[in-house]
Design a protein around this motif. Structure first.
Motif, mmCIF file in Angstrom:
data_model
loop_
_atom_site.group_PDB
_atom_site.id
_atom_site.type_symbol
_atom_site.label_atom_id
_atom_site.label_comp_id
_atom_site.label_asym_id
_atom_site.label_seq_id
_atom_site.Cartn_x
_atom_site.Cartn_y
_atom_site.Cartn_z
ATOM 1 N N SER A 10 -34.127 43.564 15.736
ATOM 2 C CA SER A 10 -34.614 44.774 15.671
ATOM 3 C C SER A 10 -33.894 45.483 17.100
ATOM 4 C CB SER A 10 -36.079 45.035 15.980
ATOM 5 O OG SER A 10 -36.683 44.776 14.990
ATOM 6 N N PHE A 11 -33.493 46.554 17.212
ATOM 7 C CA PHE A 11 -32.841 47.245 18.496
ATOM 8 C C PHE A 11 -33.107 48.861 18.292
ATOM 9 C CE2 PHE A 11 -29.493 46.952 15.246
ATOM 10 C CZ PHE A 11 -28.768 48.527 15.495
ATOM 11 N N HIS A 12 -32.876 49.615 19.321
ATOM 12 C CA HIS A 12 -33.097 50.976 19.533
ATOM 13 C C HIS A 12 -31.880 51.633 19.747
ATOM 14 C CE1 HIS A 12 -34.010 54.881 21.136
ATOM 15 N NE2 HIS A 12 -34.958 54.919 20.580
ATOM 16 N N SER A 13 -31.500 52.955 18.896
ATOM 17 C CA SER A 13 -30.313 53.522 19.315
ATOM 18 C C SER A 13 -30.643 54.949 19.585
ATOM 19 C CB SER A 13 -29.257 53.566 17.966
ATOM 20 O OG SER A 13 -28.310 54.351 18.120
ATOM 21 N N LYS A 14 -29.998 55.615 20.306
ATOM 22 C CA LYS A 14 -30.339 56.771 20.511
ATOM 23 C C LYS A 14 -29.766 58.012 19.452
ATOM 24 C CE LYS A 14 -30.612 56.582 25.612
ATOM 25 N NZ LYS A 14 -29.997 56.330 26.726
ATOM 26 N N GLU A 102 -36.676 53.784 11.855
ATOM 27 C CA GLU A 102 -38.097 54.329 12.408
ATOM 28 C C GLU A 102 -37.517 55.437 13.386
ATOM 29 O OE1 GLU A 102 -42.206 53.577 14.701
ATOM 30 O OE2 GLU A 102 -41.102 51.703 13.779
ATOM 31 N N THR A 104 -38.067 57.976 16.436
ATOM 32 C CA THR A 104 -38.551 58.187 17.622
ATOM 33 C C THR A 104 -38.315 59.216 18.429
ATOM 34 O OG1 THR A 104 -36.851 56.999 19.201
ATOM 35 C CG2 THR A 104 -38.520 55.321 17.914
ATOM 36 N N THR A 108 -33.684 56.191 17.321
ATOM 37 C CA THR A 108 -34.069 55.447 15.985
ATOM 38 C C THR A 108 -34.477 53.918 16.260
ATOM 39 O OG1 THR A 108 -32.946 56.972 14.771
ATOM 40 C CG2 THR A 108 -33.512 55.079 13.476
ATOM 41 N N ASN A 109 -35.534 53.425 15.790
ATOM 42 C CA ASN A 109 -35.642 52.204 15.671
ATOM 43 C C ASN A 109 -34.968 51.404 14.489
ATOM 44 O OD1 ASN A 109 -36.902 51.860 18.458
ATOM 45 N ND2 ASN A 109 -38.942 52.162 17.133
ATOM 46 N N THR A 111 -34.479 47.939 12.239
ATOM 47 C CA THR A 111 -34.718 46.706 12.153
ATOM 48 C C THR A 111 -34.302 46.054 10.744
ATOM 49 O OG1 THR A 111 -37.154 46.890 12.898
ATOM 50 C CG2 THR A 111 -36.881 44.975 11.720
ATOM 51 N N GLU A 139 -25.245 47.013 16.797
ATOM 52 C CA GLU A 139 -26.207 47.654 17.998
ATOM 53 C C GLU A 139 -25.254 48.126 19.178
ATOM 54 O OE1 GLU A 139 -29.703 46.006 21.281
ATOM 55 O OE2 GLU A 139 -28.900 44.513 19.840
ATOM 56 N N ASN A 143 -24.438 52.247 19.998
ATOM 57 C CA ASN A 143 -25.187 52.655 21.103
ATOM 58 C C ASN A 143 -23.923 52.851 22.153
ATOM 59 O OD1 ASN A 143 -27.995 52.707 21.212
ATOM 60 N ND2 ASN A 143 -27.989 50.385 20.803
#
Length: 144
Positions: A10-14, A102, A104, A108-109, A111, A139, A143
């Protein structure tokens, strides 16, 4: 007790889920760059199939798109596999490769889950290591 946890990353992207989803759907854009990968077939609509091969035939698998929820989820069923570096060359068959998105407040998260790629199967160490390389690359690209 045997650990049966699926491989997950999992990771987060703007970036928005709307931006990320088409990138994930186009497997050629992220499942490449390390082992001379060749991807043939389609990945656009339910029932589309594509083949993935890498390492001069060391890894071959065929995936069928089984789930699309735009900007939320993608899933492929592995219908064939030939992993020549392990004893059970069909170990990936009937496993699922999926992405969940998902939204945010600030992006977006993302997975990734390979259902069926669990620590007690022979391929886990090599396959989870390769997935990690591809997903770290994805990832970084999402990013940058």
């Amino acid at each position: 007790m045997v650990n049966a946890k699926n491989f997950e990353y999992s990771f987060h992207s703007k970036r928005s889920a709307n931006e990320i989803f088409p990138i994930l759907q186009d497997v050629r854009s992220w499942w490449n760059g390390f082992f001379g990968e060749k991807i043939t077939g389609d990945t656009n609509k339910i029932g589309d199939e594509f083949s993935f091969s890498a390492g001069d035939g060391v890894h071959f698998s065929k995936q069928k798109l089984i789930e699309i929820q735009p900007d939320r989820e993608l899933a492929w069923l592995v219908t064939e596999s030939n992993l020549s570096f392990i004893n059970d060359t069909h170990e990936w068959e009937n496993t699922k490769i999926k992405f969940n998105l998902e939204k945010t407040d600030n992006g977006t998260n993302v997975t990734f889950i390979h259902e069926g790629l669990i620590p007690n199967i022979e391929c886990y160490k090599n396959c989870s290591g390769a997935w990690t390389q591809y997903l770290e690359n994805l990832e970084k690209s999402l990013n940058s």
